[in-house]
Design a protein around this motif. Structure first.
Motif, PDB file in Angstrom:
ATOM      1  N   PHE A 240       1.713  10.559   0.285  1.00 15.05           N
ATOM      2  CA  PHE A 240       0.763   9.533  -0.141  1.00 15.05           C
ATOM      3  C   PHE A 240       1.211   8.145   0.273  1.00 15.05           C
ATOM      4  N   ALA A 241       2.528   7.968   0.429  1.00 16.39           N
ATOM      5  CA  ALA A 241       3.001   6.654   0.878  1.00 16.39           C
ATOM      6  C   ALA A 241       2.450   6.345   2.264  1.00 16.39           C
ATOM      7  N   VAL A 242       2.375   7.355   3.142  1.00 17.45           N
ATOM      8  CA  VAL A 242       1.930   7.084   4.506  1.00 17.45           C
ATOM      9  C   VAL A 242       0.462   6.657   4.559  1.00 17.45           C
ATOM     10  N   LEU A 243      -0.305   6.946   3.494  1.00 15.83           N
ATOM     11  CA  LEU A 243      -1.688   6.467   3.462  1.00 15.83           C
ATOM     12  C   LEU A 243      -1.703   4.945   3.542  1.00 15.83           C
ATOM     13  N   GLY A 244      -0.651   4.322   3.000  1.00 20.31           N
ATOM     14  CA  GLY A 244      -0.559   2.869   3.004  1.00 20.31           C
ATOM     15  C   GLY A 244      -0.467   2.276   4.398  1.00 20.31           C
ATOM     16  N   LEU A 245      -0.147   3.106   5.391  1.00 20.06           N
ATOM     17  CA  LEU A 245      -0.103   2.623   6.773  1.00 20.06           C
ATOM     18  C   LEU A 245      -1.413   1.941   7.139  1.00 20.06           C
ATOM     19  N   ALA A 246      -2.496   2.376   6.502  1.00 10.25           N
ATOM     20  CA  ALA A 246      -3.808   1.795   6.777  1.00 10.25           C
ATOM     21  C   ALA A 246      -3.790   0.284   6.582  1.00 10.25           C
TER      22      ALA A 246
ATOM     23  N   THR B 184     -14.294  -3.433  10.330  1.00  9.58           N
ATOM     24  CA  THR B 184     -14.770  -2.056  10.162  1.00  9.58           C
ATOM     25  C   THR B 184     -13.977  -1.105  11.057  1.00  9.58           C
ATOM     26  N   ILE B 185     -13.763  -1.519  12.325  1.00 19.79           N
ATOM     27  CA  ILE B 185     -12.998  -0.664  13.234  1.00 19.79           C
ATOM     28  C   ILE B 185     -11.579  -0.450  12.688  1.00 19.79           C
ATOM     29  N   GLY B 186     -10.971  -1.554  12.220  1.00 19.05           N
ATOM     30  CA  GLY B 186      -9.620  -1.466  11.662  1.00 19.05           C
ATOM     31  C   GLY B 186      -9.584  -0.540  10.463  1.00 19.05           C
ATOM     32  N   HIS B 187     -10.619  -0.629   9.618  1.00 17.70           N
ATOM     33  CA  HIS B 187     -10.662   0.237   8.445  1.00 17.70           C
ATOM     34  C   HIS B 187     -10.754   1.703   8.843  1.00 17.70           C
TER      35      HIS B 187
ATOM     36  N   PHE C  51      -8.095   6.836   9.311  1.00 13.03           N
ATOM     37  CA  PHE C  51      -7.782   7.976  10.168  1.00 13.03           C
ATOM     38  C   PHE C  51      -6.265   8.146  10.297  1.00 13.03           C
ATOM     39  N   THR C  52      -5.572   7.045  10.584  1.00 15.59           N
ATOM     40  CA  THR C  52      -4.115   7.111  10.754  1.00 15.59           C
ATOM     41  C   THR C  52      -3.437   7.583   9.479  1.00 15.59           C
ATOM     42  N   GLY C  53      -3.855   6.996   8.344  1.00 14.21           N
ATOM     43  CA  GLY C  53      -3.241   7.357   7.067  1.00 14.21           C
ATOM     44  C   GLY C  53      -3.360   8.839   6.793  1.00 14.21           C
ATOM     45  N   ILE C  54      -4.580   9.358   6.938  1.00 14.86           N
ATOM     46  CA  ILE C  54      -4.785  10.767   6.597  1.00 14.86           C
ATOM     47  C   ILE C  54      -4.092  11.666   7.615  1.00 14.86           C
ATOM     48  N   PHE C  55      -4.066  11.234   8.879  1.00 14.73           N
ATOM     49  CA  PHE C  55      -3.366  12.048   9.868  1.00 14.73           C
ATOM     50  C   PHE C  55      -1.866  12.102   9.547  1.00 14.73           C
TER      51      PHE C  55
ATOM     52  N   GLY D 142       0.820  -1.199   0.000  1.00 12.37           N
ATOM     53  CA  GLY D 142       0.000   0.000   0.000  1.00 12.37           C
ATOM     54  C   GLY D 142       0.854   1.249   0.000  1.00 12.37           C
ATOM     55  N   MET D 143       1.940   1.209   0.758  1.00 10.00           N
ATOM     56  CA  MET D 143       2.811   2.383   0.823  1.00 10.00           C
ATOM     57  C   MET D 143       3.544   2.589  -0.499  1.00 10.00           C
ATOM     58  N   LEU D 144       3.942   1.481  -1.141  1.00 15.13           N
ATOM     59  CA  LEU D 144       4.605   1.603  -2.445  1.00 15.13           C
ATOM     60  C   LEU D 144       3.659   2.259  -3.452  1.00 15.13           C
ATOM     61  N   VAL D 145       2.421   1.763  -3.514  1.00 12.18           N
ATOM     62  CA  VAL D 145       1.465   2.330  -4.460  1.00 12.18           C
ATOM     63  C   VAL D 145       1.184   3.793  -4.128  1.00 12.18           C
ATOM     64  N   GLY D 146       1.112   4.113  -2.839  1.00  9.78           N
ATOM     65  CA  GLY D 146       0.918   5.503  -2.445  1.00  9.78           C
ATOM     66  C   GLY D 146       2.037   6.392  -2.955  1.00  9.78           C
ATOM     67  N   ALA D 147       3.264   5.914  -2.787  1.00 11.30           N
ATOM     68  CA  ALA D 147       4.410   6.707  -3.245  1.00 11.30           C
ATOM     69  C   ALA D 147       4.351   6.902  -4.755  1.00 11.30           C
TER      70      ALA D 147
END
Lengths: 180, 268
Positions: free
Chosen positions: A90-96, A103-106, A111-115, A57-62
């Motif tokens: 955008f790479a950090v969005l992959g942290l998700a 659902t909670i994890g999503h 939230f974490t990614g966007i923060f 996910g982080m690779l694709v974000g980058a």
């Protein structure tokens, strides 16, 4: 043999194409100096991270960050902020992708990614103002005031759209079509 | 509806020496140029940089108007930081009367220099995307990242994803437009209401769009596998990147110019 997962590559390509379309061509509101509220431009990136895990996910974000720079145009004001504002933000969005698949994890993941993206943009803003304008606390405040509202809205929209899509779109199996 | 009749990216076709140069040359030079612009502080070096960048724009054949248009979104930030500088830099006041008392000569010069430098960074960065197609840029990025494979940067996968994305953006864009029209024909309303209502009205577009994108990915993966795609190693290419005379000329010109600038800035 280190063969790439073709399935993953193809999906990554489509994810990127969708993300570019949703963030470059269908805009709700554009900020004057880069940054805009999109109709879920980050949703495809989050879905990909949930499906294939945090690292991919982080690779694709980058890669999305680089594509966005090439397609959307070049608005960086400091050599280091090119990296902070595009590939890294955008790479950090992959942290998700590291969160649990529930659902909670999503929700937590998005939230974490966007923060984390918010932190990248704020850091880039601080770097710019600190090296060019004023001293003291001011750079941090400007940067937060500029980046906060639009990313907050974006968070809300992304959460709604991503949860709806995760619920209604049945994802295909992750296996490669043929295994050699 | 969306305008589907757009060219992807910022590329403006042309046949200038800058267009013909290798993407690797252009990527490295524009990155180096950004750093150089940041290192220049004296009035003369900034002035010379301006002349150099403007000349590069003229040589590239990209209409000057088009280049300046790219600055528009930045106008606000340039004006804002210029104002900050004018009022916060300490020094000799322009005049003794009240409104002018807070403006200093040093502040004015700082503001001017800052604005010009920002504009130069944007213009020289844009010149790269104006004169190089996204596909060539992708090839260039792959080649430049190749040495980093040793430390685990997946250069080939990265470039492959980018190429697939660039290939499918027009296709999926057309599809988005079709779906939007189909939903509009069923009475969907995308343009009224507040931001959140509009975002929600987009769900009937996103769901079919994602389904079809996943289906396309599946077909593409099957097609790639049946053609025996097996990643970067040993793969041959139709388009080969080559350094030519154009690259040598450009690199030499920039090197000489940058050396002259550095001498002026640091040794005089």
């Amino acid at each position: 043999m280190n063969r790439p997962n073709v399935r993953m590559l193809a999906e990554a390509g489509m994810t990127l194409a969708l993300a570019v379309i949703l963030s470059e061509f269908v805009k709700l509101f554009k900020m004057p100096m880069g940054g805009s509220v999109t109709l879920g431009g980050m949703v495809p990136l989050f879905l990909f991270a949930f499906r294939w895990g945090g690292k991919k996910g982080m690779l694709v974000g980058a890669v999305f960050g680089i594509l966005d720079l090439l397609i959307g145009g070049f608005y960086s004001m400091h050599p280091i902020s090119i990296i902070l504002d595009y590939p890294l933000a955008f790479a950090v969005l992959g942290l998700a992708g590291f969160f649990k698949k529930s659902t909670i994890g999503h929700i937590g993941g998005i939230f974490t990614g966007i923060f984390a993206r918010f932190i990248c943009h704020v850091a880039s803003g601080v770097l710019f103002y600190a090296s060019n304008a004023s001293e003291g606390q001011a750079p941090l405040v400007y940067s937060i005031v500029y980046n906060g509202p639009y990313l907050g809205l974006e968070l809300l929209i992304t959460l709604i759209l991503a949860l709806i899509i995760l619920k209604f779109v049945k994802m295909p199996e992750q296996k490669s079509a043929t295994k050699a | 509806m969306i305008n589907t009749n757009i060219s992807i990216g910022q590329y403006i076709p042309g046949d200038s020496i800058i267009h013909r140069a290798d993407p690797r040359t252009k990527i490295i030079l524009s990155l180096a140029f950004m750093v150089i612009i940041f290192m220049m502080n004296s009035f003369w070096t900034v002035f010379e940089l301006t002349v150099f960048v403007l000349m590069a724009v003229i040589i590239s054949g990209v209409p000057l108007k088009h280049t300046l248009k790219g600055l528009k979104p930045l106008l606000l930030i340039i004006v804002f930081s210029a104002l900050l500088n004018i009022f916060t830099t300490k020094g000799t006041p322009v005049a003794e009367t009240v409104p002018l008392k807070y403006i200093t000569y040093e502040g004015l010069i700082m503001a001017l220099k800052l604005s010009v430098r920002l504009a130069l960074i944007i213009i020289s960065g844009s010149l790269l995307t104006f004169t190089t197609t996204p596909i060539l840029l992708t090839d260039g990025i792959e080649k430049l990242l190749n040495p980093l494979k040793v430390i685990g940067v997946p250069a080939h996968e990265l470039a492959m994803m980018m190429s697939i994305a660039l290939r499918f953006i027009p296709t999926l864009l057309e599809e988005t437009d079709k779906i939007m029209k189909a939903q509009a024909a069923r009475g969907a309303d995308f343009d009224t209401g507040n931001l959140l209502q509009r975002a929600k009205s987009f769900v009937p577009v996103l769901v079919p769009l994602f389904v079809s994108a996943f289906r396309r990915a599946e077909d593409l993966a099957t097609a790639m596998e049946s053609r025996c795609y097996r990643g970067g190693t040993g793969r041959t290419r139709l388009r080969q990147l080559k350094f030519t005379h154009a690259d040598i000329k450009i690199v030499l010109t920039v090197l000489v110019f940058v050396a002259a600038l550095l001498i002026q800035e640091y040794m005089w």
